[in-house]
Design a protein around this motif. Structure first.
Motif: not given
Length: 114
Positions: A22-30, A32-44
């Motif tokens: 659901s939507g586009e994944p988002t890339v964030r740099t923390l 600390s320099g670490d990266e995380v990609v967040t996104l949402r999934v819709v499940v029935s």
């Protein structure tokens, strides 16, 4: 259950989801320099109730790469663990649950033959 309310077996924190992005994944740099990609999934739900929207966090290089190539509506399979994250807001401390992704793949299309 034992005296601490624990079961006699090994505790398990495993999540398996199959749903649509659901939507586009988002890339964030923390900081600390670490990266995380967040996104949402819709499940029935299997009980016929409305769908659930689940937040995902991809920390490993492999899961981040997989997540970055997903478009809205893509059907995926997810394996991971449930995590509770704590953070501060202007109103005070808050928390939320998300799935920390171990494995993320596009669901294979099943072809039926007659």
């Amino acid at each position: 259950m034992d005296e601490q309310g624990q079961g006699s077996g090994t505790d398990v924190n495993e999540v398996r989801l199959v749903g649509r992005v659901s939507g586009e994944p988002t890339v964030r740099t923390l900081p600390s320099g670490d990266e995380v990609v967040t996104l949402r999934v819709v499940v029935s739900r299997t009980d016929g109730r409305p769908v659930d929207t689940i937040d995902l966090a991809c920390w490993s290089a492999r899961s981040r790469r997989a997540a970055q190539h997903l478009a809205d509506g893509t059907r995926v399979e997810v394996e991971g663990s449930l995590r509770r994250r704590f953070y501060r807001t202007p109103g005070g401390a808050a928390s939320r649950y998300e799935v920390e992704v171990r494995r993320l793949v596009r669901e294979r299309t099943r072809v039926s033959t007659c």
